[in-house]
Design a protein around this motif. Structure first.
Motif, PDB file in Angstrom:
ATOM      1  N   PHE A   1     -31.517 -12.242 -74.407  1.00 19.62           N
ATOM      2  CA  PHE A   1     -31.410 -12.469 -73.260  1.00 19.62           C
ATOM      3  C   PHE A   1     -30.459 -11.251 -73.364  1.00 19.62           C
ATOM      4  CE2 PHE A   1     -29.951 -15.960 -76.481  1.00 19.62           C
ATOM      5  CZ  PHE A   1     -28.667 -15.647 -76.501  1.00 19.62           C
ATOM      6  N   GLY A   2     -30.742 -11.145 -72.570  1.00 14.32           N
ATOM      7  CA  GLY A   2     -28.888  -9.782 -71.985  1.00 14.32           C
ATOM      8  C   GLY A   2     -29.879  -8.244 -71.863  1.00 14.32           C
ATOM      9  N   ILE A   3     -29.599  -7.329 -70.715  1.00 14.12           N
ATOM     10  CA  ILE A   3     -30.800  -6.911 -69.841  1.00 14.12           C
ATOM     11  C   ILE A   3     -31.357  -5.688 -70.712  1.00 14.12           C
ATOM     12  CG2 ILE A   3     -31.462  -5.086 -67.947  1.00 14.12           C
ATOM     13  CD1 ILE A   3     -29.043  -6.660 -66.220  1.00 14.12           C
ATOM     14  N   ARG A   4     -29.792  -5.464 -71.340  1.00 14.27           N
ATOM     15  CA  ARG A   4     -30.427  -3.507 -72.798  1.00 14.27           C
ATOM     16  C   ARG A   4     -30.944  -4.501 -73.630  1.00 14.27           C
ATOM     17  NH1 ARG A   4     -27.463   0.603 -71.781  1.00 14.27           N
ATOM     18  NH2 ARG A   4     -25.321  -0.283 -70.364  1.00 14.27           N
ATOM     19  N   ALA A   5     -30.316  -5.301 -74.249  1.00 15.90           N
ATOM     20  CA  ALA A   5     -31.418  -5.605 -75.481  1.00 15.90           C
ATOM     21  C   ALA A   5     -32.303  -6.353 -75.047  1.00 15.90           C
ATOM     22  CB  ALA A   5     -30.784  -7.451 -75.571  1.00 15.90           C
ATOM     23  N   ILE A   6     -33.214  -6.565 -73.627  1.00 22.85           N
ATOM     24  CA  ILE A   6     -34.553  -6.724 -73.548  1.00 22.85           C
ATOM     25  C   ILE A   6     -35.209  -5.153 -73.370  1.00 22.85           C
ATOM     26  CG2 ILE A   6     -36.230  -6.679 -71.813  1.00 22.85           C
ATOM     27  CD1 ILE A   6     -34.138  -9.690 -71.683  1.00 22.85           C
ATOM     28  N   ILE A   7     -35.155  -4.234 -72.555  1.00 23.51           N
ATOM     29  CA  ILE A   7     -35.025  -2.346 -72.982  1.00 23.51           C
ATOM     30  C   ILE A   7     -35.446  -2.193 -74.235  1.00 23.51           C
ATOM     31  CG2 ILE A   7     -34.616   0.048 -72.042  1.00 23.51           C
ATOM     32  CD1 ILE A   7     -33.484  -1.564 -69.970  1.00 23.51           C
ATOM     33  N   GLU A   8     -34.406  -1.911 -74.934  1.00 21.68           N
ATOM     34  CA  GLU A   8     -34.348  -1.350 -76.144  1.00 21.68           C
ATOM     35  C   GLU A   8     -35.260  -2.467 -77.176  1.00 21.68           C
ATOM     36  OE1 GLU A   8     -30.152  -2.333 -78.093  1.00 21.68           O
ATOM     37  OE2 GLU A   8     -29.200  -0.940 -76.496  1.00 21.68           O
ATOM     38  N   ALA A   9     -35.732  -3.999 -76.725  1.00 24.32           N
ATOM     39  CA  ALA A   9     -37.076  -4.395 -77.512  1.00 24.32           C
ATOM     40  C   ALA A   9     -38.076  -4.048 -77.371  1.00 24.32           C
ATOM     41  CB  ALA A   9     -36.811  -5.834 -77.227  1.00 24.32           C
ATOM     42  N   ILE A  10     -38.654  -3.727 -75.605  1.00 28.53           N
ATOM     43  CA  ILE A  10     -39.467  -3.093 -76.223  1.00 28.53           C
ATOM     44  C   ILE A  10     -39.991  -1.489 -75.542  1.00 28.53           C
ATOM     45  CG2 ILE A  10     -40.890  -2.233 -73.458  1.00 28.53           C
ATOM     46  CD1 ILE A  10     -39.501  -4.649 -72.288  1.00 28.53           C
ATOM     47  N   ASN A  11     -38.758  -1.034 -76.068  1.00 27.79           N
ATOM     48  CA  ASN A  11     -38.631   0.481 -76.168  1.00 27.79           C
ATOM     49  C   ASN A  11     -39.165   0.385 -77.962  1.00 27.79           C
ATOM     50  OD1 ASN A  11     -38.766   2.003 -74.324  1.00 27.79           O
ATOM     51  ND2 ASN A  11     -36.224   1.966 -74.013  1.00 27.79           N
ATOM     52  N   ALA A  12     -38.783  -0.072 -78.428  1.00 27.49           N
ATOM     53  CA  ALA A  12     -39.170  -0.379 -79.995  1.00 27.49           C
ATOM     54  C   ALA A  12     -40.691  -1.018 -80.094  1.00 27.49           C
ATOM     55  CB  ALA A  12     -37.697  -1.600 -80.827  1.00 27.49           C
ATOM     56  N   GLY A  13     -41.383  -1.397 -79.625  1.00 20.56           N
ATOM     57  CA  GLY A  13     -42.439  -1.875 -80.028  1.00 20.56           C
ATOM     58  C   GLY A  13     -42.552  -3.154 -79.963  1.00 20.56           C
ATOM     59  N   LYS A  14     -41.842  -4.076 -79.754  1.00 23.40           N
ATOM     60  CA  LYS A  14     -41.123  -5.783 -79.505  1.00 23.40           C
ATOM     61  C   LYS A  14     -42.890  -6.502 -79.131  1.00 23.40           C
ATOM     62  CE  LYS A  14     -38.459  -8.927 -81.985  1.00 23.40           C
ATOM     63  NZ  LYS A  14     -38.442  -8.699 -83.391  1.00 23.40           N
ATOM     64  N   GLU A  15     -43.224  -7.202 -79.833  1.00 24.32           N
ATOM     65  CA  GLU A  15     -43.951  -8.161 -79.062  1.00 24.32           C
ATOM     66  C   GLU A  15     -43.945  -8.502 -78.009  1.00 24.32           C
ATOM     67  OE1 GLU A  15     -48.016  -7.743 -77.634  1.00 24.32           O
ATOM     68  OE2 GLU A  15     -47.964  -7.986 -80.076  1.00 24.32           O
ATOM     69  N   ILE A  16     -43.025  -8.567 -76.980  1.00 23.79           N
ATOM     70  CA  ILE A  16     -43.050  -9.342 -76.122  1.00 23.79           C
ATOM     71  C   ILE A  16     -43.480 -10.361 -74.840  1.00 23.79           C
ATOM     72  CG2 ILE A  16     -41.685  -9.764 -73.584  1.00 23.79           C
ATOM     73  CD1 ILE A  16     -39.931  -8.526 -75.792  1.00 23.79           C
ATOM     74  N   ASP A  17     -43.501 -11.317 -74.884  1.00 19.04           N
ATOM     75  CA  ASP A  17     -44.657 -12.303 -74.116  1.00 19.04           C
ATOM     76  C   ASP A  17     -44.446 -12.149 -72.670  1.00 19.04           C
ATOM     77  OD1 ASP A  17     -47.665 -13.681 -74.728  1.00 19.04           O
ATOM     78  OD2 ASP A  17     -46.417 -15.232 -73.704  1.00 19.04           O
ATOM     79  N   LYS A  18     -42.882 -12.680 -72.371  1.00 16.27           N
ATOM     80  CA  LYS A  18     -42.829 -12.791 -71.102  1.00 16.27           C
ATOM     81  C   LYS A  18     -41.581 -12.740 -71.119  1.00 16.27           C
ATOM     82  CE  LYS A  18     -44.163 -15.697 -66.480  1.00 16.27           C
ATOM     83  NZ  LYS A  18     -44.687 -16.288 -66.129  1.00 16.27           N
ATOM     84  N   VAL A  19     -41.345 -12.163 -69.690  1.00 17.59           N
ATOM     85  CA  VAL A  19     -38.941 -11.785 -69.233  1.00 17.59           C
ATOM     86  C   VAL A  19     -39.354 -12.617 -67.693  1.00 17.59           C
ATOM     87  CG1 VAL A  19     -37.966 -10.227 -68.408  1.00 17.59           C
ATOM     88  CG2 VAL A  19     -39.664  -9.745 -69.674  1.00 17.59           C
ATOM     89  N   PHE A  20     -38.426 -13.566 -67.877  1.00 20.44           N
ATOM     90  CA  PHE A  20     -37.969 -13.721 -66.923  1.00 20.44           C
ATOM     91  C   PHE A  20     -36.802 -13.577 -66.213  1.00 20.44           C
ATOM     92  CE2 PHE A  20     -39.815 -17.675 -69.641  1.00 20.44           C
ATOM     93  CZ  PHE A  20     -40.665 -18.074 -69.077  1.00 20.44           C
ATOM     94  N   ILE A  21     -36.694 -12.945 -64.585  1.00 19.80           N
ATOM     95  CA  ILE A  21     -36.131 -12.280 -64.450  1.00 19.80           C
ATOM     96  C   ILE A  21     -34.762 -13.037 -62.992  1.00 19.80           C
ATOM     97  CG2 ILE A  21     -35.095 -10.443 -62.901  1.00 19.80           C
ATOM     98  CD1 ILE A  21     -37.157  -8.865 -64.750  1.00 19.80           C
ATOM     99  N   GLN A  22     -34.031 -13.339 -62.426  1.00 18.75           N
ATOM    100  CA  GLN A  22     -33.183 -14.009 -62.226  1.00 18.75           C
ATOM    101  C   GLN A  22     -33.675 -13.321 -60.043  1.00 18.75           C
ATOM    102  OE1 GLN A  22     -28.813 -14.276 -62.687  1.00 18.75           O
ATOM    103  NE2 GLN A  22     -28.646 -14.372 -60.371  1.00 18.75           N
ATOM    104  N   LYS A  23     -34.070 -14.597 -60.017  1.00 18.65           N
ATOM    105  CA  LYS A  23     -34.000 -14.350 -58.103  1.00 18.65           C
ATOM    106  C   LYS A  23     -33.376 -12.990 -57.951  1.00 18.65           C
ATOM    107  CE  LYS A  23     -37.325 -17.740 -56.997  1.00 18.65           C
ATOM    108  NZ  LYS A  23     -37.560 -19.217 -56.534  1.00 18.65           N
ATOM    109  N   GLU A  24     -33.179 -12.205 -57.098  1.00 15.43           N
ATOM    110  CA  GLU A  24     -32.460 -11.596 -55.666  1.00 15.43           C
ATOM    111  C   GLU A  24     -31.629 -10.833 -57.101  1.00 15.43           C
ATOM    112  OE1 GLU A  24     -31.487 -14.686 -54.013  1.00 15.43           O
ATOM    113  OE2 GLU A  24     -33.723 -15.300 -53.313  1.00 15.43           O
ATOM    114  N   ALA A  25     -31.823 -10.641 -58.715  1.00 14.14           N
ATOM    115  CA  ALA A  25     -30.791  -9.657 -59.389  1.00 14.14           C
ATOM    116  C   ALA A  25     -30.837  -8.280 -58.809  1.00 14.14           C
ATOM    117  CB  ALA A  25     -31.690 -10.240 -61.032  1.00 14.14           C
ATOM    118  N   GLN A  26     -29.502  -8.197 -58.627  1.00 11.44           N
ATOM    119  CA  GLN A  26     -29.552  -6.563 -57.891  1.00 11.44           C
ATOM    120  C   GLN A  26     -28.812  -5.257 -59.535  1.00 11.44           C
ATOM    121  OE1 GLN A  26     -30.210  -5.448 -54.799  1.00 11.44           O
ATOM    122  NE2 GLN A  26     -30.768  -7.561 -54.428  1.00 11.44           N
ATOM    123  N   GLY A  27     -28.443  -4.210 -59.368  1.00 14.63           N
ATOM    124  CA  GLY A  27     -28.079  -3.579 -60.458  1.00 14.63           C
ATOM    125  C   GLY A  27     -28.896  -2.461 -60.730  1.00 14.63           C
TER     126      GLY A  27
END
Length: 245
Positions: free
Chosen positions: A8-34
Motif C-alpha cells: 500500500f502507498g502509491i510510490r511503493a506500488i509503482i516501485e514494485a511494478i517497475n521491479a517486476g513484482k507479480e501484482i495481481d490487482k490494484v485497488f484505487i480510491q474513487k476520484e483520487a487526484q494528484g
C-alpha cells in the motif's frame, strides 16, 4: 509499505511494478487526484496491471486504516505463465489436453472452487483475462484448498486471442452457454479441448461465442434455471472425465 499479500502507498506500488513484482490487482480510491496518482495510473496501463476504482472504505478495510494514500495492491501468491509456454509445454506431453478458460469470472471464492475442481479433474491449465478477472488472493488460495499451487494459470489481454491461439494449435473450443440447443452430453470431449465458462452475471461474452467451435448447455429442470458457475464448471469437467475414462 507491504505485508505478505499487499502493498500500500502509491510510490511503493509503482516501485514494485517497475521491479517486476507479480501484482495481481490494484485497488484505487474513487476520484483520487494528484500527480503521483497519475504516475501510478500510467504505470498500471503501461504494464497491463489489472486495477479497479473502489470507495475509500474498501481501502481502509484492506489495510486496517493504514496510510494507503488511495491505492492498495494485492500480490499474487503464484507466478503466472504465458499462453505460448502453457500450450506448447502441455502439447509436448499429451495429445488431448484439457484447458479451462474463465471469461471475466470475478468472484475470488468461485475462482478458488473452480481451481480445486479443475485440479481434481485433470485440467492442464487455466486461462483468465488480465482485466476484470477475480484476483488470486487469500480467498482464492483457501477455497482452492491449495490447488492453486498445482495448476498453471495464464493471464491474457483478450480471451478471443486465447481462443484463436488454441484453435490454431488444434484444440477444440467449447463454450458453456444457455444460448444453444446443444446439450453438454452431445459434445465429443475425447480430443484436445478448452472449455470456456463465463462470468457469474453475464455468461460468456457474445464476441467470444461467435468464434468458438461448439456451444453447450446443461439440461435444467428447476424453476431457477441457472447454476452457480463453479457447480456448472464441475459438471462440464466431469463429463470430459467420464468420456475419457
Amino acid at each position: 509499505m507491504q505485508n505478505e499479500h499487499q502493498i500500500f502507498g502509491i510510490r511503493a506500488i509503482i516501485e514494485a511494478i517497475n521491479a517486476g513484482k507479480e501484482i495481481d490487482k490494484v485497488f484505487i480510491q474513487k476520484e483520487a487526484q494528484g500527480e503521483l496518482m497519475q504516475d501510478l495510473l500510467k504505470t498500471l496501463k503501461r504494464n497491463n496491471v489489472n486495477f479497479s476504482y473502489v470507495p475509500i472504505e474498501k481501502l481502509n478495510k484492506l489495510t486496517k486504516n493504514n496510510n494507503h494514500q488511495g491505492a492498495v495492491a494485492t500480490i499474487a501468491p503464484i507466478s503466472f505463465v504465458s499462453l505460448e509456454t502453457l500450450i506448447e509445454g502441455v502439447l509436448e506431453q499429451k495429445q488431448n489436453p484439457l484447458f479451462l478458460i474463465l471469461d471475466q469470472l470475478s468472484d475470488a471464492r468461485n475462482f478458488g472452487a473452480i481451481i480445486r475442481t479443475a485440479e481434481c479433474s485433470g485440467v492442464d491449465g487455466i486461462i483468465i483475462q488480465k482485466q476484470g478477472s477475480a484476483p488470486v488472493n487469500g480467498d482464492t488460495v483457501k477455497t482452492s484448498a491449495g490447488a492453486v499451487f498445482n495448476i498453471p494459470i495464464c493471464k491474457v489481454d483478450h480471451i478471443k486471442d486465447a481462443v484463436f491461439y488454441l484453435q490454431g494449435s488444434g484444440i477444440k473450443t467449447v463454450a458453456a452457454t444457455e444460448k444453444t440447443e446443444n446439450h453438454l452430453y452431445d459434445i465429443d470431449f475425447k480430443q484436445g479441448v478448452a472449455i470456456i465458462m463465463g462470468s457469474e452475471d453475464k455468461g460468456v461474452n457474445p464476441s467470444v461465442l461467435k468464434i468458438v467451435d461448439e456451444k453447450a448447455k446443461l439440461p435444467m429442470y428447476g424453476t431457477i434455471s441457472s447454476l452457480n458457475v463453479s457447480v456448472a464448471c464441475g459438471a462440464f469437467l466431469y463429463e470430459v472425465v467420464r468420456q475419457r475414462l
